[in-house]
Design an enzyme around this catalytic site. Structure first.
Site, short mmCIF file in Angstrom:
data_model
loop_
_atom_site.label_atom_id
_atom_site.label_comp_id
_atom_site.label_asym_id
_atom_site.label_seq_id
_atom_site.Cartn_x
_atom_site.Cartn_y
_atom_site.Cartn_z
N GLY A 9 -35.41 34.12 -17.71
CA GLY A 9 -36.71 33.86 -17.08
C GLY A 9 -36.97 32.39 -16.83
O GLY A 9 -36.11 31.54 -17.10
N TYR A 137 -53.06 41.05 -18.34
CA TYR A 137 -52.24 39.97 -18.93
C TYR A 137 -53.03 39.26 -20.04
O TYR A 137 -52.51 39.02 -21.13
CB TYR A 137 -51.86 38.99 -17.83
C1 VAH Z 1 -49.09 33.13 -14.85
N1 VAH Z 1 -47.53 31.26 -15.13
O1 VAH Z 1 -49.49 32.58 -13.85
C2 VAH Z 1 -48.23 32.32 -15.84
C3 VAH Z 1 -49.10 31.70 -16.90
C4 VAH Z 1 -51.13 30.33 -17.32
C5 VAH Z 1 -50.26 30.93 -16.29
O2 VAH Z 1 -49.55 32.62 -17.81
O3 VAH Z 1 -49.34 34.28 -15.10
#
Ligand code: VAH
Length: 315
Positions: A9, A137
């Protein structure tokens, strides 16, 4: 021995290289759901983090004492497939924590500024504050922070983690994030001199250059545990900027660079729910976090490295 999940990743690929440089190539077992395209310079194993038995078996076979869990779906992908995201992000994390518990491994997994929500103070967001994220998320990241704290308090697992801002790098592009515009913009600027941003003007998000993110992981993992008042969610950041500010910085190197906007409502709403800038004082005080790259220094390095990669002459 260190086992890394998600080693192909955006963070995992460069973290593998960095850790092999510090601890020795054969002491870092890289794993990911598929085989790497090109030859890797050290031990690699295929591992789907949903398979807890295989994770345990690999960690035991390689006599692993440190588990770095990087495999996860990022914010935009998770918002598109929330059930899959819950199962993979939380199932994978639980498997990793259980493996660390059973084999007494030190443990690292990242949280994110995505662990904050619209009711969190947006400017200079404190280390300890309200966390009511409105994305799958973010729900995964808050649950992950609490789970990792639980494994420390209940089972004594030496869990550690940081809340990463958007990370910018030129080695492995990110996939499925909201802050990815700040990576794409450099590639597009160098390759074709223009970029259409899906994030609107005036949208501030915390960001950090990958070298600083990798140093933060190593510094936290090597920190004296007696100094740690926090464990799994240290705010870390290097800068906060808007799309027009990064565009202006790029124009200092590529004067003809053209910035356009075509806002993606889904990723814009994710970005709007996150802080404008977070406070990293706890990380600085408890384990000496520091960022070397600001927007100007990062932009110069990104454009130089990508110009070499795409062999274009900077206009
Ligand atoms: C995203 N790059 O955009 C990741 C990260 C704070 C951003 O969690 O989901």
């Amino acid at each position: 021995r260190i086992l890394i999940t998600g080693a192909l990743g955006q963070i995992g690929s460069e973290l593998t290289t960095k850790l092999r440089g510090i601890y020795g190539v054969d002491n870092v077992i890289a794993t990911d759901i598929r085989n790497p395209e090109e030859e890797t310079d050290g031990p690699f194993e295929v591992l789907d983090v949903s398979d807890g038995n295989k994770m345990y078996e690999l960690a035991k076979r390689h006599k692993v004492d440190t588990l770095i869990h990087m495999a996860a779906l990022l914010s935009a992908t998770a918002e598109a497939k929330p059930v899959f995201a819950w199962n993979l992000n939380m199932g994978g994390l639980m498997n990793a924590l259980e493996t660390a518990r059973e084999l007494s491994c030190q443990f690292f997994t990242p949280s994110s500024i995505g662990a904050f929500g619209p009711t969190t103070p947006k400017d200079n967001t404190p280390q300890d504050t309200i966390q009511r994220p409105t994305t799958m998320y973010g729900v995964n990241k808050v649950a992950g922070e609490l789970l990792a704290d639980y494994y420390f308090q209940k089972f004594g697992v030496d869990t550690r983690g940081v809340r990463f801002p958007g990370l910018i790098s030129f080695v492995t592009p990110p996939g499925g994030g909201t802050t990815d515009y700040a990576v794409e913009i450099y590639y597009e600027a160098v390759k074709n001199g223009s970029y259409t941003s899906y994030i609107d003007k005036g949208t501030y998000m915390d960001m950090m250059y990958m070298p600083d993110a990798l140093n933060a992981i190593v510094d936290l993992m090597e920190a004296d545990p007696s100094r740690l008042k926090h464990r799994n969610a240290f705010n870390v950041t290097a800068m906060s900027f808007s799309p027009e500010e990064i565009a202006d910085e790029i124009k200092k190197h590529i004067p003809s660079f053209e910035m356009n906007y075509q806002v993606d409502p889904i990723r814009q709403s994710i970005a709007d729910s996150w802080p404008n800038s977070i406070d990293a004082t706890a990380a600085k005080e408890e384990w000496g976090f520091k960022a070397e790259y600001d927007l100007a220094k990062m932009t110069a390095d990104m454009i130089e490295k990508l110009s070499l990669k795409y062999k274009t002459i900077q206009k």
